[in-house]
Motif scaffolding. Structure first.
Motif, short mmCIF file in Angstrom:
data_model
loop_
_atom_site.label_atom_id
_atom_site.label_comp_id
_atom_site.label_asym_id
_atom_site.label_seq_id
_atom_site.Cartn_x
_atom_site.Cartn_y
_atom_site.Cartn_z
N TRP A 25 -7.51 13.46 5.60
CA TRP A 25 -8.74 14.39 4.82
C TRP A 25 -8.30 15.41 4.15
O TRP A 25 -9.08 15.72 3.13
CB TRP A 25 -9.48 14.98 6.17
CG TRP A 25 -10.05 14.06 7.22
CD1 TRP A 25 -9.61 13.85 8.60
CD2 TRP A 25 -11.20 13.31 6.97
NE1 TRP A 25 -10.30 12.74 9.16
CE2 TRP A 25 -11.52 12.72 8.40
CE3 TRP A 25 -12.11 12.98 6.13
CZ2 TRP A 25 -12.58 11.49 8.43
CZ3 TRP A 25 -13.07 12.17 6.30
CH2 TRP A 25 -13.22 11.54 7.34
N VAL B 153 -5.19 4.95 4.29
CA VAL B 153 -6.10 4.10 5.21
C VAL B 153 -5.80 2.76 5.20
O VAL B 153 -5.78 1.97 6.25
CB VAL B 153 -7.58 4.55 4.79
CG1 VAL B 153 -8.58 3.83 5.69
CG2 VAL B 153 -7.99 6.06 4.81
N SER C 91 -5.18 8.71 -0.75
CA SER C 91 -5.80 8.37 0.33
C SER C 91 -6.27 7.32 1.11
O SER C 91 -6.15 6.70 2.06
CB SER C 91 -7.07 9.53 0.67
OG SER C 91 -6.68 10.74 0.15
N LEU C 92 -6.92 6.42 -0.03
CA LEU C 92 -7.39 5.13 0.32
C LEU C 92 -6.33 4.01 0.71
O LEU C 92 -6.53 3.35 1.58
CB LEU C 92 -8.27 4.35 -0.98
CG LEU C 92 -9.55 5.26 -1.16
CD1 LEU C 92 -9.93 4.69 -2.64
CD2 LEU C 92 -10.52 5.04 -0.05
N GLY D 124 -2.46 2.14 7.19
CA GLY D 124 -2.83 2.36 8.50
C GLY D 124 -3.61 1.44 9.07
O GLY D 124 -3.26 0.90 10.53
N VAL D 125 -4.88 0.72 8.74
CA VAL D 125 -5.68 -0.26 8.92
C VAL D 125 -4.38 -1.59 9.40
O VAL D 125 -4.79 -2.26 10.47
CB VAL D 125 -6.70 -0.60 8.48
CG1 VAL D 125 -7.49 -1.81 8.89
CG2 VAL D 125 -7.81 0.46 8.36
N TRP E 243 -1.38 6.69 12.70
CA TRP E 243 -1.70 7.16 11.39
C TRP E 243 -3.16 7.96 11.46
O TRP E 243 -3.80 7.82 12.64
CB TRP E 243 -2.05 6.12 10.49
CG TRP E 243 -3.32 5.19 10.80
CD1 TRP E 243 -3.37 4.32 11.85
CD2 TRP E 243 -4.54 4.99 10.21
NE1 TRP E 243 -4.72 3.69 12.04
CE2 TRP E 243 -5.16 4.22 10.98
CE3 TRP E 243 -5.09 5.70 9.36
CZ2 TRP E 243 -6.41 3.98 10.57
CZ3 TRP E 243 -6.26 5.52 8.84
CH2 TRP E 243 -7.30 4.53 9.62
N SER F 174 0.75 -1.25 -0.05
CA SER F 174 -0.14 -0.02 -0.16
C SER F 174 0.97 1.10 -0.18
O SER F 174 0.64 2.33 -0.96
CB SER F 174 -1.11 0.21 1.16
OG SER F 174 -1.86 -1.16 1.10
N ILE G 120 -6.62 9.61 9.02
CA ILE G 120 -7.46 9.44 7.74
C ILE G 120 -6.98 11.07 7.10
O ILE G 120 -6.98 12.11 7.61
CB ILE G 120 -8.97 9.75 8.12
CG1 ILE G 120 -9.25 8.18 8.77
CG2 ILE G 120 -9.29 9.77 6.73
CD1 ILE G 120 -10.73 8.43 9.07
#
Length: 221
Positions: A191, A161, A157-158, A164-165, A187, A110, A189
């Motif tokens: 925005w 995320v 951005s995705l 981070g997850v 981490w 990612s 989001i």
């Protein structure tokens, strides 16, 4: 707006995006090199308990009320004075065998893909500004460039995320604990990237609509 102002803004944007690409790339490259060298060193020793490599995990510390009121850590100055300190963020280096290897791969891929989209984003911005400098402003290919820019921002951005997850899951599998703190992966989001992506998409739609209205007006004259 004059061409000089547009070019200066373009240079500033590209410089910022370039640093966002180069610094993480250097960080990943250094970590990979260190882990690879460590693996070779341990392999030479033929130790069954040796580390295969190392990985860095960014952790966010959420201090408890007791820790905030009476910190257990302190920071020292040159004159010998010590002041209480509460840790909010840190990076730990752990054995690369800790946690799920699949999760580590997801996080790494990612992050790599986000760098690829950053490079593509810089290229699209350069092409967009070059078109404007040529006097090609309200044209269909600029709408296409804006949509590509929007896709890049949203994709980055995705991917952030997802990374981070994955880091959050990896940290949870390590079962790390520290008295007085709750631990979570560091981490947030993105925005701002999402907002920039949506704004670029909105501008592309408005631009496209303006071109369509202009063509309709030409046909009616």
């Amino acid at each position: 707006m004059k061409k000089t102002s547009i070019n200066l803004l373009c240079i500033l944007i590209i410089a910022i995006l370039g640093m966002s690409v180069l610094l993480p790339a250097f960080y990943i490259g250094a970590s990979f090199t260190e882990g690879f060298c460590k693996g070779l060193e341990m392999a030479d020793k033929e130790s069954s308990m040796a580390q295969i490599g190392q990985q860095t995990v960014d952790i966010y510390f959420v201090p408890s009320t007791e820790q905030m009121l009476a910190p257990t850590d302190s920071i020292s100055f040159d004159d010998g004075r010590k002041f209480p300190m509460v840790v909010k963020q840190a990076a730990i280096v752990t054995d690369s065998t800790a946690g799920s290897s699949a999760v580590q791969w997801i996080s790494g891929i990612s992050y790599f893909l986000s760098l690829v989209f950053c490079v593509f984003l810089v290229i699209e911005i350069v092409k967009f500004v070059v078109n404007i400098n040529r006097g090609e402003v309200f044209v269909a290919k600029n709408v296409k460039r804006l949509r590509h820019i929007s896709i890049c921002f949203i994709a980055i951005s995705l991917l952030i995320v997802i990374s981070g997850v994955a880091q959050e899951y990896l940290l949870g599998s390590m079962n790390l604990t520290l008295s007085g703190y709750q631990l979570s992966a560091y981490w947030i989001i993105p925005w701002s990237n999402l907002l920039l992506g949506l704004l670029a998409l909105l501008i592309a739609q408005v631009w496209s609509r303006g071109i369509a209205l202009e063509e309709e007006q030409q046909f009616t004259v």
